[in-house]
Write an enzyme that holds these catalytic residues in place. Structure first.
Site, PDB file in Angstrom:
ATOM      1  N   GLU A  80     -46.188 -14.379 -71.446  1.00 15.49           N
ATOM      2  CA  GLU A  80     -45.828 -13.361 -70.465  1.00 15.49           C
ATOM      3  C   GLU A  80     -46.204 -12.013 -71.058  1.00 15.49           C
ATOM      4  O   GLU A  80     -45.718 -11.641 -72.132  1.00 15.49           O
ATOM      5  CB  GLU A  80     -44.331 -13.396 -70.160  1.00 15.49           C
ATOM      6  CG  GLU A  80     -43.864 -12.282 -69.237  1.00 15.49           C
ATOM      7  CD  GLU A  80     -42.346 -12.189 -69.152  1.00 15.49           C
ATOM      8  OE1 GLU A  80     -41.824 -11.058 -68.987  1.00 15.49           O
ATOM      9  OE2 GLU A  80     -41.677 -13.239 -69.271  1.00 15.49           O
TER      10      GLU A  80
ATOM     11  N   ARG B 107     -45.704  -2.886 -69.726  1.00 11.28           N
ATOM     12  CA  ARG B 107     -45.110  -1.679 -70.312  1.00 11.28           C
ATOM     13  C   ARG B 107     -46.154  -0.810 -71.001  1.00 11.28           C
ATOM     14  O   ARG B 107     -45.856   0.318 -71.373  1.00 11.28           O
ATOM     15  CB  ARG B 107     -44.019  -2.062 -71.314  1.00 11.28           C
ATOM     16  CG  ARG B 107     -42.845  -2.824 -70.698  1.00 11.28           C
ATOM     17  CD  ARG B 107     -41.769  -3.093 -71.732  1.00 11.28           C
ATOM     18  NE  ARG B 107     -40.653  -3.834 -71.170  1.00 11.28           N
ATOM     19  CZ  ARG B 107     -39.546  -4.152 -71.844  1.00 11.28           C
ATOM     20  NH1 ARG B 107     -39.436  -3.778 -73.113  1.00 11.28           N
ATOM     21  NH2 ARG B 107     -38.581  -4.843 -71.276  1.00 11.28           N
TER      22      ARG B 107
ATOM     23  N   LYS C   8     -34.353 -15.248 -64.350  1.00 12.58           N
ATOM     24  CA  LYS C   8     -34.371 -14.622 -65.668  1.00 12.58           C
ATOM     25  C   LYS C   8     -32.982 -14.089 -65.967  1.00 12.58           C
ATOM     26  O   LYS C   8     -32.339 -13.492 -65.105  1.00 12.58           O
ATOM     27  CB  LYS C   8     -35.392 -13.493 -65.697  1.00 12.58           C
ATOM     28  CG  LYS C   8     -35.459 -12.740 -67.023  1.00 12.58           C
ATOM     29  CD  LYS C   8     -36.573 -11.711 -67.008  1.00 12.58           C
ATOM     30  CE  LYS C   8     -36.640 -10.967 -68.332  1.00 12.58           C
ATOM     31  NZ  LYS C   8     -37.775 -10.032 -68.389  1.00 12.58           N
TER      32      LYS C   8
END
Length: 321
Positions: free
Chosen positions: A40, A44, A128
């Site tokens: 993943e 950012r 999540k």
């Protein structure tokens, strides 16, 4: 196998803040060599999308997701870069619906009953849980899964080699994620062997193989009990009689009948029989489907390998809590 099934089959997903598309494929190659062909990439950093594209162009079978997705525009950008799935830190209905409409698997952050119910309403069952440790970890998950028994979580935030074993032994955990398998220090140093080693360590913890007991076959109850008493007399193990077998302590099972294996079986615990089966399938190790055992909820708890070694079958068991 779909995306979430693939993630569950490994149990560990590297969550990385990649920023250099030149080295990103090398990172992915190291992850694969370490036994984790999935990643993943969090959005950012400015170069995150370029990293996703570079990884997919270099290795089309690598499972690559985009994380920290906050808008529908980012969903579209990630999909165009080649992302196979989306992960969001929280539950944004617009983003989740956009992913579903695009046929893009999504794992949204859901840490409250209201968010979980909103996800269930949209047909989701895997969420999540972030930041996992700060929000109470496994105890919080246990409480949430009380009313919602058919959900699973991908836990990130505070995951490391000291705690992932406990998470991965819990059937409500689909996977754990983090940068602990490929920390920035190793990526910046281009230490691919270091990353490979950490990935292998994570895979070992995910599977959690350990010796459970040794089983000896017997012809009948008399022989089974005689064998158990033999170990008791010599080692002081207490004997626990059973219908099909008798245990001498927890180390030796003495059958009252012929179990798989010419002489008996060697049993190994695992954190997850499902994960173990996927691991054996990936490595071409055949299993005996006729001896698979499931619990009342349909979860796999035991299976035998098809092969024997030294006259003994090999039995894989769900690790006791």
């Amino acid at each position: 196998m779909n995306v979430l099934e693939t993630i569950r089959s490994y149990g560990v997903i590297p969550v990385l803040g990649l920023k250099d598309p030149q080295t990103a494929p090398l990172v992915a190659e190291a992850l694969r060599k370490g036994g984790l062909p999935l990643v993943e990439v969090t959005l950012r950093n400015e170069g995150a999308l370029a990293c996703i594209k570079a990884i997919k162009e270099n290795d089309k079978t690598m499972l690559v997701g985009a994380g920290t997705v906050l808008s529908c525009a980012q969903v579209d950008s990630a999909r165009n870069a080649g992302a196979d799935f989306i992960v969001t830190p929280g539950f944004n209905p617009a983003v989740v619906k956009h992913c579903l409409e695009a046929g893009l698997p999504v794992t949204p952050g859901c840490t409250t009953p209201s968010e979980i119910e909103a996800g269930l309403e949209l047909g989701l069952d895997t969420f999540k849980f972030f930041p996992a440790e700060a929000l109470g970890g496994l105890e919080m998950i246990h409480q949430l899964c009380g009313p919602y028994q058919n959900i699973r979580f991908v836990c990130t935030g505070g995951m490391d080699f000291n705690n992932i074993g406990a998470y991965l032994a819990n059937e409500k955990i689909a996977a754990v994620g983090g940068s602990f398998v490929a920390p920035n220090s190793l990526i910046d140093a281009c230490d691919w062997n270091g990353i490979i080693g950490l990935c292998k360590k994570a895979v070992d913890i995910s599977l959690g193989f350990s010796l459970a007991h040794v089983g000896l076959n017997g012809m009948d109850k008399r022989e089974g009990l005689m064998n158990a008493n033999w170990f008791s007399e010599r080692f002081g193990f207490p004997v626990k009689e059973g219908e099909k077998s008798n245990f001498a302590g927890t180390f030796v099972e003495c059958g009252n009948m012929q179990f798989p294996g010419k002489n008996g079986h060697i049993a190994f615990f695992t954190n997850s029989p499902e994960r173990a089966v996927a691991y054996f399938n990936r490595n071409g190790v055949p299993l005996r489907d006729e001896f698979k055992k499931v619990d009342a909820n349909g979860n796999l708890v035991a299976v035998y390998l098809a092969e024997e070694i030294g006259g003994f079958a090999v039995h894989i068991l769900k690790k006791s809590k």
